[in-house]
Scaffold this active site. Structure first.
Site, PDB file in Angstrom:
ATOM      1  N   GLY A 223     -15.844  26.941   1.747  1.00 29.74           N
ATOM      2  CA  GLY A 223     -16.933  25.976   1.697  1.00 29.74           C
ATOM      3  C   GLY A 223     -18.071  26.447   0.799  1.00 29.74           C
ATOM      4  CB  SER A 224     -21.649  25.558   0.807  1.00 26.47           C
ATOM      5  OG  SER A 224     -21.462  24.177   0.544  1.00 26.47           O
ATOM      6  CB  THR A 225     -19.802  31.021   1.864  1.00 28.64           C
ATOM      7  OG1 THR A 225     -18.396  30.789   1.879  1.00 28.64           O
ATOM      8  CG2 THR A 225     -20.382  30.723   3.241  1.00 28.64           C
TER       9      THR A 225
END
Length: 473
Positions: A223-225
């Site tokens: 995801g956005s990590t």
């Protein structure tokens, strides 16, 4: 008449003698091969009961924490066949690390360091013969008791399955490794074969999969990590700085498709044209998707591989599942990959390593769990030496990325829940869709304090402007 007849009789006798000699030679050659060249395979054969029983004749080496706390040891079993039994004082708390040791074999460090713990390693065996000691070597781990307990209790409080990994970015020492749901390794210490089979069948059949070490044995959508990786690639390209304005519409049509990508909540990000720093702080999807397409799949893949994606050489000492950046992408897939979606996959250990590399000025240290190895008499035969695993990015780029990650935990950011009063926390949240089960994964990676992680709590002290007129908020 007698001599010719005797000669005729001796001919078959010689043939028989030669055949017996050949058979004897073949027998001796086979025994030599089995006992010498093929002995290791036979010893490892699970059907070899003698080898299995011999594993419990002597005390197995202990497994200790950094402070000397015993988390795996051997106790006298009181039986004639099996003399020692494995015992785990805080079994579920450390199960992801220790694994277990039983009649069926082992898991975790018990399996990865079998030769040292059992005493089969040549260094242990020779010293045992010379010094007259018996038993395996003791492993002292890098794991911190307080960090492990905090990670375990914190994750358990959520009531959800997951994993936590904590790393000292300066050395690569793993300070905590937790996977939930967990199990009690003591259940495998039974010598009752029928009972052991029932335990193993029950745990392996459990849909919650408690035997799985989620921290290292499986990869997940980051995801956005993954925007930390995309942000690193953007800064390294030289085309983006913290103040560079990026287009952030409410929705973005993915190139070559009729599919629209939207920001969380379906709103524009900032004023629709925020600086890169604010886009990262608010974890905007559309600008990072456009950055991914602008940089191209090769640039993103190169940056991901710099962090350790697409490699199979990572052991801690248990083998670690490969973190993957897809090999061939079109523009739409590249846009989604820049957000940690599509076919991008990472282990929780890799997610922690991403933050560790940024924290250590762009130098990623090789993660490890074993601090040192000692014999029964206390003699040290091995010690971990911190070693660089990869140069991920330059120090100045790491400094700018730190500024972005600190902003991502500040007031009004997606990671504000990770803020600590009086401490600069650098981090990045992530949410990844899990289409297989219709649920989403929640992720977080970060480090604190934002300067010199691992040192006493402090604030930003470098003084120099990290670039583009931006300083830590």
């Amino acid at each position: 008449m007698i001599a010719p007849r005797a000669r005729r009789i001796n001919i078959p006798l010689r043939h028989v003698a030669l055949m017996c000699g050949g058979m004897l030679f073949a027998l001796l050659a086979n025994v030599t091969y089995l006992q010498g060249l093929d002995s290791e395979r036979l010893n490892e054969d699970p059907r070899n009961q003698r080898t299995m029983i011999a594993r419990f004749h002597s005390p197995r080496g202990q497994i200790l924490l950094h402070d000397g706390t015993v988390i795996a040891t051997s106790r006298k079993a009181g039986g004639a066949t099996y003399r020692y039994r494995r015992f785990y004082p805080d079994g579920p708390l450390y199960a992801a690390i220790t694994g277990h040791f039983s009649l069926h074999g082992g898991a975790g460090i018990e399996q990865a360091e079998e030769a040292l713990l059992s005493g089969g390693d040549p260094r242990v065996k020779v010293r045992g013969l010379v010094g007259g000691t018996r038993g395996g070597a003791t492993l002292r781990l890098t794991v911190d008791r307080g960090a492990q307990r905090a990670a375990y209790d914190g994750l358990r409080a959520t009531g959800k399955p997951g994993a936590v990994v904590a790393i000292d970015p300066r050395t690569g020492a793993i300070l905590a490794m937790v996977s939930l749901p967990s199990y009690d390794p003591n259940l495998y210490a039974s010598f009752d074969a029928a009972r052991l089979d029932r335990v193993d069948k029950r745990l392996r059949g459990d849909p919650a999969n408690p035997l799985l070490n989620r921290a290292i044995q499986r990869n997940y959508p980051p995801g956005s990590t993954f925007k930390v990786v995309t942000g690193a690639a953007a800064l390294h390209s030289g085309r983006y700085g913290l103040g560079t304005r990026v287009s952030a519409p409410a929705s973005l049509r993915l190139p070559g498709t009729s599919t629209y990508l939207r920001n969380f909540g379906g709103d524009t990000c900032g004023n629709g044209n925020p600086p890169l720093l604010q886009a990262f702080k608010l974890s905007c999807n559309t600008p990072f998707a456009k950055i991914g397409v602008d940089l191209g799949q090769d640039v993103l893949r190169e940056q991901a591989e710099a962090f350790g994606f697409d490699t199979d050489d990572l052991e801690v000492p248990m083998p670690v599942a490969r973190s993957v950046y897809p090999p061939v992408l079109d523009d739409a897939q590249t846009a989604m990959s820049a957000l940690g979606q599509f076919d991008v996959r990472a282990t929780p250990l890799m997610i922690a390593m991403i933050a560790a590399a940024v924290a250590n000025d762009g130098s990623l240290m090789r993660p490890h769990l074993v601090k040192d190895v000692r014999l029964a008499d206390g003699t040290m035969i091995d010690k971990a030496e911190p070693s660089a695993y990869r140069r991920v990015l330059g120090a100045e780029e790491a400094e700018r990325l730190t500024v972005m990650m600190v902003a991502a935990t500040g007031k009004g950011s997606t990671g504000s829940a990770a803020a600590i009063r009086g401490v600069k926390v650098a981090g990045k949240t992530g949410t990844a869709e899990n289409t297989a089960k219709g649920r989403a994964h929640a992720l977080f990676t970060g480090f604190a304090p934002a300067v010199s992680p691992g040192s006493p709590w402090g604030s930003w002290s470098r003084g120099a402007d990290p670039g583009d007129g931006w300083r830590l908020p």
